[in-house]
Scaffold this motif. Structure first.
Motif, PDB file in Angstrom:
ATOM      1  N   ILE A  50       0.903  -1.286   0.018  1.00 50.07           N
ATOM      2  CA  ILE A  50       0.118  -0.002  -0.093  1.00 50.07           C
ATOM      3  C   ILE A  50       0.918   1.200  -0.056  1.00 50.07           C
ATOM      4  O   ILE A  50       0.564   2.056  -0.733  1.00 50.07           O
ATOM      5  CB  ILE A  50      -0.970  -0.021   1.103  1.00 50.07           C
ATOM      6  N   ASN A  51       1.874   1.087   0.734  1.00 49.52           N
ATOM      7  CA  ASN A  51       2.954   2.357   0.795  1.00 49.52           C
ATOM      8  C   ASN A  51       3.517   2.390  -0.452  1.00 49.52           C
ATOM      9  O   ASN A  51       3.997   3.539  -0.972  1.00 49.52           O
ATOM     10  CB  ASN A  51       3.912   2.169   2.092  1.00 49.52           C
ATOM     11  N   ARG A  52       3.916   1.399  -1.143  1.00 45.91           N
ATOM     12  CA  ARG A  52       4.584   1.489  -2.385  1.00 45.91           C
ATOM     13  C   ARG A  52       3.647   2.113  -3.742  1.00 45.91           C
ATOM     14  O   ARG A  52       4.188   2.811  -4.292  1.00 45.91           O
ATOM     15  CB  ARG A  52       5.101  -0.042  -2.883  1.00 45.91           C
ATOM     16  N   GLU A  82      -7.072   4.035   2.762  1.00 47.19           N
ATOM     17  CA  GLU A  82      -6.241   5.359   2.484  1.00 47.19           C
ATOM     18  C   GLU A  82      -6.862   6.107   1.497  1.00 47.19           C
ATOM     19  O   GLU A  82      -6.416   7.484   1.304  1.00 47.19           O
ATOM     20  CB  GLU A  82      -5.092   4.387   2.027  1.00 47.19           C
ATOM     21  N   PHE A  83      -7.739   5.876   0.502  1.00 46.14           N
ATOM     22  CA  PHE A  83      -8.030   6.599  -0.660  1.00 46.14           C
ATOM     23  C   PHE A  83      -9.649   6.766  -0.659  1.00 46.14           C
ATOM     24  O   PHE A  83     -10.235   6.058  -1.320  1.00 46.14           O
ATOM     25  CB  PHE A  83      -7.471   5.964  -1.902  1.00 46.14           C
ATOM     26  N   PRO A  84     -10.277   7.256   0.228  1.00 45.76           N
ATOM     27  CA  PRO A  84     -11.861   7.180   0.125  1.00 45.76           C
ATOM     28  C   PRO A  84     -12.531   7.937  -0.770  1.00 45.76           C
ATOM     29  O   PRO A  84     -13.711   7.749  -1.131  1.00 45.76           O
ATOM     30  CB  PRO A  84     -12.013   8.277   1.427  1.00 45.76           C
ATOM     31  N   ARG A  85     -11.766   8.529  -1.942  1.00 47.77           N
ATOM     32  CA  ARG A  85     -12.286   9.345  -3.020  1.00 47.77           C
ATOM     33  C   ARG A  85     -12.087   8.489  -4.428  1.00 47.77           C
ATOM     34  O   ARG A  85     -12.321   9.005  -5.442  1.00 47.77           O
ATOM     35  CB  ARG A  85     -11.782  10.742  -3.462  1.00 47.77           C
ATOM     36  N   ILE A  86     -11.563   7.227  -3.955  1.00 50.88           N
ATOM     37  CA  ILE A  86     -11.402   6.276  -5.176  1.00 50.88           C
ATOM     38  C   ILE A  86     -12.483   5.189  -4.963  1.00 50.88           C
ATOM     39  O   ILE A  86     -12.721   4.562  -3.787  1.00 50.88           O
ATOM     40  CB  ILE A  86     -10.084   5.725  -5.372  1.00 50.88           C
ATOM     41  N   GLN A  87     -13.073   4.621  -6.004  1.00 50.36           N
ATOM     42  CA  GLN A  87     -13.851   3.511  -6.022  1.00 50.36           C
ATOM     43  C   GLN A  87     -12.998   2.151  -6.133  1.00 50.36           C
ATOM     44  O   GLN A  87     -12.455   2.205  -7.059  1.00 50.36           O
ATOM     45  CB  GLN A  87     -15.119   3.688  -7.081  1.00 50.36           C
ATOM     46  N   PHE A  88     -13.320   1.236  -5.309  1.00 48.99           N
ATOM     47  CA  PHE A  88     -12.514  -0.006  -5.394  1.00 48.99           C
ATOM     48  C   PHE A  88     -13.394  -1.290  -5.514  1.00 48.99           C
ATOM     49  O   PHE A  88     -14.444  -1.312  -4.914  1.00 48.99           O
ATOM     50  CB  PHE A  88     -11.693  -0.214  -4.061  1.00 48.99           C
ATOM     51  N   VAL A  89     -13.197  -2.122  -6.400  1.00 45.87           N
ATOM     52  CA  VAL A  89     -13.821  -3.186  -6.897  1.00 45.87           C
ATOM     53  C   VAL A  89     -12.961  -4.266  -6.830  1.00 45.87           C
ATOM     54  O   VAL A  89     -12.072  -4.375  -7.387  1.00 45.87           O
ATOM     55  CB  VAL A  89     -14.513  -2.978  -8.378  1.00 45.87           C
ATOM     56  N   GLY A  90     -13.706  -5.483  -6.349  1.00 50.94           N
ATOM     57  CA  GLY A  90     -12.832  -6.620  -6.069  1.00 50.94           C
ATOM     58  C   GLY A  90     -13.346  -7.801  -6.781  1.00 50.94           C
ATOM     59  O   GLY A  90     -14.676  -7.827  -6.422  1.00 50.94           O
ATOM     60  N   GLU A 169       8.990   0.644 -11.698  1.00 50.48           N
ATOM     61  CA  GLU A 169       9.212  -0.790 -11.006  1.00 50.48           C
ATOM     62  C   GLU A 169       9.726  -0.401  -9.564  1.00 50.48           C
ATOM     63  O   GLU A 169      10.709   0.710  -9.429  1.00 50.48           O
ATOM     64  CB  GLU A 169      10.115  -1.604 -11.491  1.00 50.48           C
ATOM     65  N   ILE A 170       8.961  -0.627  -8.370  1.00 55.69           N
ATOM     66  CA  ILE A 170       9.259  -0.356  -7.230  1.00 55.69           C
ATOM     67  C   ILE A 170       9.920  -1.920  -6.636  1.00 55.69           C
ATOM     68  O   ILE A 170       9.013  -2.810  -6.307  1.00 55.69           O
ATOM     69  CB  ILE A 170       8.330   0.226  -6.492  1.00 55.69           C
ATOM     70  N   SER A 171      11.274  -1.938  -6.660  1.00 56.21           N
ATOM     71  CA  SER A 171      11.775  -3.348  -6.228  1.00 56.21           C
ATOM     72  C   SER A 171      12.117  -3.709  -4.648  1.00 56.21           C
ATOM     73  O   SER A 171      11.982  -2.550  -3.981  1.00 56.21           O
ATOM     74  CB  SER A 171      13.038  -3.810  -6.874  1.00 56.21           C
TER      75      SER A 171
END
Length: 184
Positions: A50-52, A82-90, A169-171
């Motif tokens: 999540i931090n990445r 963390e991001f309440p103004r984004i819609q998340f779908v799983g 890329e965040i390694s």
């Protein structure tokens, strides 16, 4: 207390323990069956990711983030907090993981669906997150390329697409903590 009351109390406790044992055995068997059926074991995305994702600085308000194979929903839940103004779908095919997601991960900007993600239309998503084994990743590439909208970010945990070049890329030296970012 009379012996008969103690007997009843212990009998109720014993029955409850039997039901709990049966419940956990059922979940274990279902995870094994779905692993054989899909070829993908259930492995949670680590919270450090999540931090990445935040570090990548690509998430914008009023967008839609999709997790293909959302498991128990806990990773998507943390992102949605963390991001309440984004819609998340799983999307999750395992019925037990889907039910767990629905019961324990409730937020107004978070929805879960019990569906095979190969049958999901990807055209409305601004971000697509995947944490799958390499073999399934390669099957997913043509679908993403065909359906995802222009500018969509695809965020991949650990197993990069073989024939696509990530824009970022965040390694990590630790297992299951590397992210690859692609943009269509």
């Amino acid at each position: 207390m009379e012996p008969s009351i103690l007997y009843i109390i212990f009998s109720i406790i014993e029955i409850m323990l039997m039901f709990m044992e049966l419940f956990f055995i059922t979940i274990f068997i279902s995870l094994a069956i779905y692993q054989v059926k899909t070829g993908v074991p259930f492995v949670k995305s680590k919270k450090i990711l999540i931090n990445r994702i935040k570090e990548a600085n690509i998430l914008k308000d009023n967008t839609i983030f999709c997790d293909l194979g959302s498991g128990d929903g806990s990773f998507l839940y943390q992102l949605a907090k963390e991001f309440p103004r984004i819609q998340f779908v799983g999307y999750e095919i395992n019925i037990f993981l889907y039910i767990f997601s629905k019961l324990f991960n409730r937020l107004p900007n978070l929805k879960f669906y019990h569906q095979d993600f190969f049958k999901v239309d990807l055209s409305s998503f601004d971000y697509i997150y995947v944490f799958l084994l390499s073999s399934l990743m390669e099957q997913l590439v043509p679908k993403i390329q065909k359906e995802a909208k222009k500018g969509c970010y695809v965020i991949v945990n650990t197993f990069a697409f073989k024939n696509l070049q990530p824009i970022k890329e965040i390694s990590s030296t630790k297992p299951l903590e590397t992210l690859y970012f692609y943009q269509l």
